[in-house]
Design an enzyme around this catalytic site. Structure first.
Site, PDB file in Angstrom:
ATOM      1  N   ASN A 130     -12.932  -3.381   2.201  1.00 59.88           N
ATOM      2  CA  ASN A 130     -13.953  -2.344   2.265  1.00 59.88           C
ATOM      3  C   ASN A 130     -14.860  -2.436   1.045  1.00 59.88           C
ATOM      4  O   ASN A 130     -14.394  -2.670  -0.064  1.00 59.88           O
ATOM      5  CB  ASN A 130     -13.294  -0.961   2.319  1.00 59.88           C
ATOM      6  CG  ASN A 130     -12.561  -0.711   3.614  1.00 59.88           C
ATOM      7  OD1 ASN A 130     -13.075  -1.038   4.685  1.00 59.88           O
ATOM      8  ND2 ASN A 130     -11.370  -0.152   3.541  1.00 59.88           N
ATOM      9  N   GLU A 171     -12.184   3.337  -1.383  1.00 62.98           N
ATOM     10  CA  GLU A 171     -11.679   4.441  -2.213  1.00 62.98           C
ATOM     11  C   GLU A 171     -11.391   4.016  -3.640  1.00 62.98           C
ATOM     12  O   GLU A 171     -11.459   4.839  -4.557  1.00 62.98           O
ATOM     13  CB  GLU A 171     -10.405   5.019  -1.600  1.00 62.98           C
ATOM     14  CG  GLU A 171     -10.652   5.804  -0.315  1.00 62.98           C
ATOM     15  CD  GLU A 171      -9.356   6.258   0.337  1.00 62.98           C
ATOM     16  OE1 GLU A 171      -8.281   6.013  -0.240  1.00 62.98           O
ATOM     17  OE2 GLU A 171      -9.437   6.836   1.431  1.00 62.98           O
ATOM     18  N   VAL A 172     -10.995   2.772  -3.798  1.00 64.54           N
ATOM     19  CA  VAL A 172     -10.624   2.294  -5.133  1.00 64.54           C
ATOM     20  C   VAL A 172     -11.643   1.229  -5.566  1.00 64.54           C
ATOM     21  O   VAL A 172     -11.802   0.216  -4.874  1.00 64.54           O
ATOM     22  CB  VAL A 172      -9.198   1.709  -5.139  1.00 64.54           C
ATOM     23  CG1 VAL A 172      -8.837   1.224  -6.544  1.00 64.54           C
ATOM     24  CG2 VAL A 172      -8.188   2.747  -4.652  1.00 64.54           C
ATOM     25  N   HIS A 222     -10.191  -5.318  -3.428  1.00 58.97           N
ATOM     26  CA  HIS A 222      -8.873  -5.503  -2.827  1.00 58.97           C
ATOM     27  C   HIS A 222      -9.031  -5.946  -1.388  1.00 58.97           C
ATOM     28  O   HIS A 222      -9.941  -5.495  -0.690  1.00 58.97           O
ATOM     29  CB  HIS A 222      -8.006  -4.249  -2.910  1.00 58.97           C
ATOM     30  CG  HIS A 222      -8.685  -2.987  -2.470  1.00 58.97           C
ATOM     31  ND1 HIS A 222      -9.628  -2.352  -3.237  1.00 58.97           N
ATOM     32  CD2 HIS A 222      -8.567  -2.244  -1.339  1.00 58.97           C
ATOM     33  CE1 HIS A 222     -10.046  -1.270  -2.609  1.00 58.97           C
ATOM     34  NE2 HIS A 222      -9.423  -1.182  -1.439  1.00 58.97           N
ATOM     35  N   HIS A 269      -6.955  -5.891   2.117  1.00 58.49           N
ATOM     36  CA  HIS A 269      -5.801  -5.353   2.838  1.00 58.49           C
ATOM     37  C   HIS A 269      -5.252  -6.454   3.746  1.00 58.49           C
ATOM     38  O   HIS A 269      -6.028  -7.135   4.433  1.00 58.49           O
ATOM     39  CB  HIS A 269      -6.204  -4.191   3.747  1.00 58.49           C
ATOM     40  CG  HIS A 269      -6.766  -2.992   3.044  1.00 58.49           C
ATOM     41  ND1 HIS A 269      -6.040  -1.832   2.854  1.00 58.49           N
ATOM     42  CD2 HIS A 269      -7.992  -2.752   2.502  1.00 58.49           C
ATOM     43  CE1 HIS A 269      -6.794  -0.929   2.232  1.00 58.49           C
ATOM     44  NE2 HIS A 269      -7.987  -1.464   2.017  1.00 58.49           N
ATOM     45  N   ASP A 275       0.845  -1.188   0.000  1.00 58.44           N
ATOM     46  CA  ASP A 275       0.000   0.000   0.000  1.00 58.44           C
ATOM     47  C   ASP A 275       0.885   1.245   0.000  1.00 58.44           C
ATOM     48  O   ASP A 275       1.892   1.306   0.699  1.00 58.44           O
ATOM     49  CB  ASP A 275      -0.915  -0.001   1.240  1.00 58.44           C
ATOM     50  CG  ASP A 275      -2.073   0.983   1.110  1.00 58.44           C
ATOM     51  OD1 ASP A 275      -3.214   0.536   0.946  1.00 58.44           O
ATOM     52  OD2 ASP A 275      -1.811   2.207   1.152  1.00 58.44           O
ATOM     53  N   ILE A 276       0.470   2.242  -0.789  1.00 63.79           N
ATOM     54  CA  ILE A 276       1.278   3.459  -0.931  1.00 63.79           C
ATOM     55  C   ILE A 276       1.236   4.326   0.331  1.00 63.79           C
ATOM     56  O   ILE A 276       2.117   5.158   0.542  1.00 63.79           O
ATOM     57  CB  ILE A 276       0.774   4.252  -2.163  1.00 63.79           C
ATOM     58  CG1 ILE A 276       1.860   5.186  -2.691  1.00 63.79           C
ATOM     59  CG2 ILE A 276      -0.515   5.014  -1.858  1.00 63.79           C
ATOM     60  CD1 ILE A 276       1.530   5.766  -4.071  1.00 63.79           C
TER      61      ILE A 276
HETATM   62  P1  AMP Z   1      -9.847   1.335   0.348  1.00 61.43           P
HETATM   63  O1  AMP Z   1     -10.217   2.500   1.206  1.00 61.43           O
HETATM   64  O2  AMP Z   1     -10.136   0.007   0.996  1.00 61.43           O
HETATM   65  O3  AMP Z   1     -10.434   1.444  -1.066  1.00 61.43           O
HETATM   66  O4  AMP Z   1      -8.275   1.361   0.208  1.00 61.43           O
HETATM   67  C1  AMP Z   1      -7.579   1.836  -0.902  1.00 61.43           C
HETATM   68  C2  AMP Z   1      -6.115   1.744  -0.572  1.00 61.43           C
HETATM   69  O5  AMP Z   1      -5.372   1.902  -1.774  1.00 61.43           O
HETATM   70  C3  AMP Z   1      -5.608   2.812   0.403  1.00 61.43           C
HETATM   71  O6  AMP Z   1      -5.052   2.169   1.551  1.00 61.43           O
HETATM   72  C4  AMP Z   1      -4.556   3.566  -0.411  1.00 61.43           C
HETATM   73  O7  AMP Z   1      -3.466   3.979   0.376  1.00 61.43           O
HETATM   74  C5  AMP Z   1      -4.175   2.548  -1.463  1.00 61.43           C
HETATM   75  N1  AMP Z   1      -3.627   3.078  -2.696  1.00 61.43           N
HETATM   76  C6  AMP Z   1      -4.131   4.098  -3.441  1.00 61.43           C
HETATM   77  N2  AMP Z   1      -3.368   4.303  -4.519  1.00 61.43           N
HETATM   78  C7  AMP Z   1      -2.355   3.395  -4.459  1.00 61.43           C
HETATM   79  C8  AMP Z   1      -1.238   3.085  -5.296  1.00 61.43           C
HETATM   80  N3  AMP Z   1      -0.993   3.776  -6.401  1.00 61.43           N
HETATM   81  N4  AMP Z   1      -0.426   2.080  -4.922  1.00 61.43           N
HETATM   82  C9  AMP Z   1      -0.647   1.395  -3.778  1.00 61.43           C
HETATM   83  N5  AMP Z   1      -1.691   1.622  -2.967  1.00 61.43           N
HETATM   84  C10 AMP Z   1      -2.529   2.606  -3.295  1.00 61.43           C
END
Ligand code: AMP
Length: 126
Positions: free
Chosen positions: A97, A105-106, A110, A112, A39-40
């Protein structure tokens, strides 16, 4: 911004771009069904994301539409990555999530993997 987990798949989301190699990631594992990378913005000493290669928004989307092979492959990958990271002992937390209430967010499924410290309570107070 949190995303809805019930929309159609957005091929331009950041994890789709990572899968296509358009933006860099620190990969720790990949196979036919899954890719795992750091994770970034890590929330624990070890914070790795595992994603299926297929285009699925959420766990519900994945469980409804993915093939048995994709589901088995993804679930096995999560276990393999956690084990390969050395987290079986002393333990770790998995989190997926889905949607606005969970602050997804994405919009690409995914999981974690958090490890390397005491995780504390399961959920923060609302
Ligand atoms: P979520 O809130 O479960 O959708 O988590 C999305 C996660 O993606 C967050 O923990 C971010 O820090 C992570 N994230 C966003 N962009 C990147 C990226 N380019 N590379 C790695 N992790 C990312």
């Amino acid at each position: 911004m949190p995303v809805t987990a019930t929309g159609t798949y957005d091929d331009g989301n950041i994890f789709a771009r990572i899968l296509r190699g358009e933006i860099p990631s620190k990969r720790v594992y990949e196979d036919d069904f899954a890719v795992a990378f750091h994770d970034i913005n890590p929330q624990a000493p070890i914070h790795v994301l595992v994603i299926p290669r297929g285009a699925y928004v959420s766990w519900a989307d994945f469980s409804a539409k993915a093939s048995d092979a994709e589901i088995a492959g993804f679930v096995r990958a999560v276990g393999t990555v956690a084990r390969d990271l050395g987290l079986e002992e002393p333990g770790y937390r998995l989190l997926a999530n889905a949607g606005v209430h969970a602050h997804q967010e994405v919009p690409h499924l995914h999981v974690h993997i958090f490890g390397g410290r005491q995780m504390g309570a399961m959920l923060p107070r609302a």
